[in-house]
Write an enzyme that holds these catalytic residues in place. Structure first.
Site, mmCIF file in Angstrom:
data_model
loop_
_atom_site.group_PDB
_atom_site.id
_atom_site.type_symbol
_atom_site.label_atom_id
_atom_site.label_comp_id
_atom_site.label_asym_id
_atom_site.label_seq_id
_atom_site.Cartn_x
_atom_site.Cartn_y
_atom_site.Cartn_z
ATOM 1 N N GLU A 1 -5.565 -8.857 1.190
ATOM 2 C CA GLU A 1 -6.160 -8.480 2.479
ATOM 3 C C GLU A 1 -7.657 -8.267 2.301
ATOM 4 O OE1 GLU A 1 -4.549 -5.082 4.520
ATOM 5 O OE2 GLU A 1 -2.498 -5.659 4.014
ATOM 6 N N GLU B 1 0.796 -1.223 0.000
ATOM 7 C CA GLU B 1 0.000 0.000 0.000
ATOM 8 C C GLU B 1 0.838 1.288 0.000
ATOM 9 O OE1 GLU B 1 -3.002 -0.067 2.973
ATOM 10 O OE2 GLU B 1 -3.797 -1.971 2.328
#
Ligand code: GCO
Length: 469
Positions: free
Chosen positions: A368, A172
């Site tokens: 995720e 990220e």
């Protein structure tokens, strides 16, 4: 069950589908000063009162550094065959440059521990815990940090790549850059849009050059991806001002990093949105975009919820991110999680289908997905987390719907194996399928953990009502 292993009245996943759980070093390890580990920006940031709810820090976390054998035993009990974890850079190179052999030895033990239990490792090299020493020299705003990262990637990859098939350089980059340097809600806690843009570029460059370096050392047993977090922009009006706010948000949240790493370059619309800052374009040097677009074998998709951007009016609180000065977020409609995030499994299906069309040659892995809810430890230590069970059942069904729609989704890693340090929210937000009592460090498998175990065992999820374990 039919000869192909399909269960009637359940949603079956393709043969070979990768089922796993995920964690990250700073969120679970603790032992922040053990075996020569140096401070990370999260050690520094969380030690500053007010930065983290209840001033929680990762000093102890889940004490995974000492309890990893017990935690890997949970993987065995739940029959989880894949495990994504991250390497703490300051544990391996305390100053961001000099090897601490004991740090690398720890991760060697983790990999051996997984393989002994027939669990396949997936490694993330950078999950936000930059060595503080590098931040003292500007951190991700300093282009030199990219070279430091590539050296670090080579050191870790050289030691573990013979036993670790799946690799991600960065988790990220959007969050690390924009929350760390843009609005300051994450470490290092800087609120400077120009620094955020430079940091994002350097994080993406670190990803690309890191993957390139590792691929030079790799054999055909290694594959490479990146974990990008996505939040589809939901607009329920045809008001042009709303559409424009959604476009701006979509560029920042869903397209800058994706387009850069998949060879499209930075979106022109976003370059226009931030041209006034004169920060992103100047950071780009010859060859950078080609480096950032280092070929990938799969794309890691982190999804939790959509967002509802809207035009920001006088007195409205903004996003605090570059290019979004006139954008705000509308409150999520129910049902929401304890984070206040909307539960929208259909948006996951749409996201995966959109990604499959935008990157048709790139297999997808949900790296995720999960939800925080308040948990109650009941009689006999049972945790009947039906909301989380429903979230998982619905979102796994959403993944299966995307596969039916033609998306090449290869796997699903639940976030998270353990309740852990949820960054600025501290330990109050519980994402684990295993409950952690942070006073005693006792682990208790939640009903959602057994639901995941059943999905893995049957390679399917129930339709409709959730069978209680
Ligand atoms: C992220 C991070 C995780 C978070 C999880 C829940 O995606 O933000 O990778 O570290 O803990 O997503 O917010």
């Amino acid at each position: 069950m039919d000869p192909q292993g399909n269960h009637s009245n359940r949603l079956n996943f393709p043969a070979g589908f990768l089922w796993g759980t995920a964690t990250a070093a700073y969120q679970v390890e603790g032992a922040t000063q053990e075996d020569g580990r140096g401070p990370s920006i999260w050690d520094t940031f969380s030690a500053i009162p007010g930065n983290v709810v209840e001033n929680h820090t990762g000093e102890q976390a889940c004490d995974h550094f000492h309890r990893w054998r017990e935690d890997f035993g949970l993987l065995t009990r739940l029959g989880i065959p894949n495990y994504r974890f991250s390497i703490s850079w300051p544990r391996v190179q305390p100053d961001g440059k000099t090897l601490e052999p004991r740090g690398l030895d720890f991760y060697d033990r983790l990999v051996e521990g997984l393989l002994e239990r027939d669990v396949t490792p997936m490694v993330t090299l950078y999950h936000w815990d930059l060595p503080q020493a590098l931040q003292d020299d500007g951190g991700w705003t300093n282009r030199d940090t990219v070279a430091r990262f590539v050296d670090y990637a080579e050191v870790v990859f050289s030691r573990l790549s013979d036993r670790v098939p799946y690799w991600m350089a960065v988790n990220e980059p959007f969050c690390s850059a924009f929350f760390g340097y843009g609005n300051g809600v994450h470490a290092p806690g800087i609120s400077d849009h120009r620094q955020a843009l430079r940091s994002m570029h350097h994080l993406l460059l670190a990803h690309g050059l890191g993957v390139e370096r590792m691929r030079e050392l790799a054999d055909d047993g290694n594959s490479f991806g990146i974990a990008l977090n996505f939040a589809p922009a939901v607009v329920e009006t045809d008001d042009p001002a709303h559409e424009e706010a959604a476009r701006k948000f979509d560029a920042v949240q869903n397209r800058i990093c994706l387009d850069a790493v998949t060879g499209r370059g930075y979106p022109e619309d976003y370059l226009g949105d931030v041209a006034h800052l004169d920060a992103l374009a100047p950071a780009v040097q010859d060859g950078d975009m080609a480096s950032i677009a280092a070929p990938l074998d799969w794309l890691g998709v982190n999804y939790y919820a959509p967002c509802r951007p809207a035009p920001r009016g006088a007195g409205d609180e903004g996003c605090g991110l570059p290019g979004l000065d006139d954008v705000r977020m509308l409150p999520a409609p129910p049902p929401v999680t304890s984070m206040g995030w909307e539960q929208a499994p259909g948006q996951l299906t749409e996201l995966l289908v959109w990604l499959a069309k935008r990157c048709p040659t790139l297999p997808l892995i949900v790296a995720e997905n999960g939800a925080a809810f308040a948990d109650t430890v009941g009689d006999g230590g049972r945790i009947h987390d039906t909301e989380r069970m429903r979230y998982y059942t619905e979102h796994l069904a959403a993944v299966r719907a995307a596969i039916d729609a033609g998306a090449d989704v290869r796997g699903y890693y639940a976030w998270s194996l353990l309740d852990n340090f949820e960054w600025g929210m501290g330990y109050g937000q519980r994402f684990g399928v295993v409950h952690v009592d942070f006073d005693t460090q006792e682990r208790r498998i939640k009903d959602s953990g057994w639901l995941l175990a059943n999905a893995i065992e049957t390679n399917s999820v129930p339709q409709g009502e959730i069978p209680l374990p």
